[in-house]
Design a protein around this motif. Structure first.
Motif, PDB file in Angstrom:
ATOM      1  N   MET A 261       0.780  -1.420  -0.444  1.00 36.22           N
ATOM      2  CA  MET A 261      -0.071   0.283   0.173  1.00 36.22           C
ATOM      3  C   MET A 261       0.767   1.688   0.129  1.00 36.22           C
ATOM      4  N   SER A 262       0.923   2.111  -0.626  1.00 34.54           N
ATOM      5  CA  SER A 262       1.246   3.460  -0.926  1.00 34.54           C
ATOM      6  C   SER A 262       1.252   4.094  -0.007  1.00 34.54           C
ATOM      7  N   ARG A 263       2.499   5.441   0.674  1.00 36.38           N
ATOM      8  CA  ARG A 263       1.461   6.045   2.308  1.00 36.38           C
ATOM      9  C   ARG A 263       0.773   6.806   1.221  1.00 36.38           C
ATOM     10  N   SER A 264       0.509   7.703   0.533  1.00 33.11           N
ATOM     11  CA  SER A 264      -0.337   8.278  -0.045  1.00 33.11           C
ATOM     12  C   SER A 264      -2.545   8.096   0.208  1.00 33.11           C
ATOM     13  N   GLY A 265      -1.767   6.676  -0.415  1.00 32.23           N
ATOM     14  CA  GLY A 265      -3.253   6.001  -0.918  1.00 32.23           C
ATOM     15  C   GLY A 265      -3.907   5.775   0.802  1.00 32.23           C
TER      16      GLY A 265
ATOM     17  N   TYR B 227      -3.358   7.645   3.753  1.00 31.97           N
ATOM     18  CA  TYR B 227      -3.198   9.158   4.280  1.00 31.97           C
ATOM     19  C   TYR B 227      -4.546   9.630   3.587  1.00 31.97           C
ATOM     20  N   GLU B 228      -4.902   8.756   1.741  1.00 31.78           N
ATOM     21  CA  GLU B 228      -6.387   9.566   2.020  1.00 31.78           C
ATOM     22  C   GLU B 228      -7.066   8.364   2.686  1.00 31.78           C
ATOM     23  N   TRP B 229      -6.710   7.402   2.715  1.00 33.94           N
ATOM     24  CA  TRP B 229      -8.066   5.810   3.435  1.00 33.94           C
ATOM     25  C   TRP B 229      -8.436   7.381   4.851  1.00 33.94           C
ATOM     26  N   ARG B 230      -7.476   7.228   5.514  1.00 33.87           N
ATOM     27  CA  ARG B 230      -7.549   7.907   6.749  1.00 33.87           C
ATOM     28  C   ARG B 230      -8.163   8.953   7.142  1.00 33.87           C
ATOM     29  N   ASP B 231      -7.794  10.192   6.024  1.00 33.10           N
ATOM     30  CA  ASP B 231      -8.607  10.962   6.643  1.00 33.10           C
ATOM     31  C   ASP B 231      -9.883  11.269   5.505  1.00 33.10           C
ATOM     32  N   ARG B 232     -10.142  10.106   4.795  1.00 37.97           N
ATOM     33  CA  ARG B 232     -11.417  10.316   3.717  1.00 37.97           C
ATOM     34  C   ARG B 232     -12.740  10.504   4.665  1.00 37.97           C
ATOM     35  N   PRO B 233     -13.645  10.826   4.814  1.00 42.42           N
ATOM     36  CA  PRO B 233     -14.920  11.246   5.287  1.00 42.42           C
ATOM     37  C   PRO B 233     -16.049  10.268   5.010  1.00 42.42           C
ATOM     38  N   PRO B 234     -16.983  10.004   6.513  1.00 42.92           N
ATOM     39  CA  PRO B 234     -17.689   8.460   7.060  1.00 42.92           C
ATOM     40  C   PRO B 234     -18.475   8.712   5.419  1.00 42.92           C
ATOM     41  N   SER B 235     -18.352   7.585   4.492  1.00 46.19           N
ATOM     42  CA  SER B 235     -19.513   7.177   4.062  1.00 46.19           C
ATOM     43  C   SER B 235     -20.579   7.347   4.171  1.00 46.19           C
ATOM     44  N   THR B 236     -21.903   7.131   3.069  1.00 45.99           N
ATOM     45  CA  THR B 236     -23.358   7.800   3.373  1.00 45.99           C
ATOM     46  C   THR B 236     -23.913   6.766   3.922  1.00 45.99           C
ATOM     47  N   ARG B 237     -23.402   5.239   4.273  1.00 45.83           N
ATOM     48  CA  ARG B 237     -23.925   4.253   4.938  1.00 45.83           C
ATOM     49  C   ARG B 237     -23.394   4.213   6.598  1.00 45.83           C
ATOM     50  N   GLU B 238     -22.656   4.441   6.669  1.00 49.79           N
ATOM     51  CA  GLU B 238     -21.718   4.863   7.679  1.00 49.79           C
ATOM     52  C   GLU B 238     -22.251   6.140   8.401  1.00 49.79           C
ATOM     53  N   ALA B 239     -22.580   7.287   7.872  1.00 47.39           N
ATOM     54  CA  ALA B 239     -23.153   8.203   8.365  1.00 47.39           C
ATOM     55  C   ALA B 239     -24.837   8.009   8.919  1.00 47.39           C
ATOM     56  N   GLU B 240     -25.254   7.169   8.310  1.00 45.38           N
ATOM     57  CA  GLU B 240     -26.893   6.238   7.936  1.00 45.38           C
ATOM     58  C   GLU B 240     -27.078   5.455   9.300  1.00 45.38           C
TER      59      GLU B 240
END
Length: 136
Positions: A1-5, A7-20
């Motif tokens: 896994m790349s370093r940028s991938g 951090y992108e995953w870590r900083d990603r906002p929660p999905s619609t399903r997770e918010a629901e």
């Protein structure tokens, strides 16, 4: 896994399903608290569907409750036994504990058994002949 991938995953906002699921879990916790912790997933689901009008699947409610550690109470069956009435008078002992007889049809006994399958067996018997007269 790349370093940028990462951090992108870590900083990603929660999905619609997770918010629901987060909102739904708050409703589930509120319903469970309002029932003083007695409602399980079927009742919580019914309250969500009928009370709040939220279309949600029962399995989803079960999963969210399980993940949050929420569990309803279930009533354990109590085993009832016969309780003697302290004010009651016992029946008279007509046999005086003498179970020997000299002629047939003088003394009859009965036996009532309760089996594990909740079947009752009743038996009436003549003591002298030891023959069963009736079984029910």
């Amino acid at each position: 896994m790349s370093r940028s991938g990462y951090y992108e995953w870590r900083d990603r906002p929660p999905s619609t399903r997770e918010a629901e699921n987060t909102v739904l879990l708050k409703h589930i916790e509120q319903i469970h608290a309002d029932s003083r912790g007695t409602y399980g997933s079927p009742r919580v689901h019914a309250e969500l569907m009928l009370g709040l009008g939220m279309p949600v699947n029962l399995k989803r409610v079960e999963r969210l409750m399980r993940e949050a550690g929420i569990q309803g109470l279930y009533r354990r069956r109590r085993h009832h036994t016969t309780v003697r009435d302290p004010a009651g008078q016992p029946s008279a002992d007509l046999v005086n504990r003498q179970f020997t007889v000299d002629a047939p049809d003088r003394l009859w006994i009965t036996d009532i058994e309760r089996h594990e399958a909740l079947l009752n067996r009743e038996e009436v018997q003549d003591l002298l002949r030891s023959a069963v007269a009736a079984v029910g």
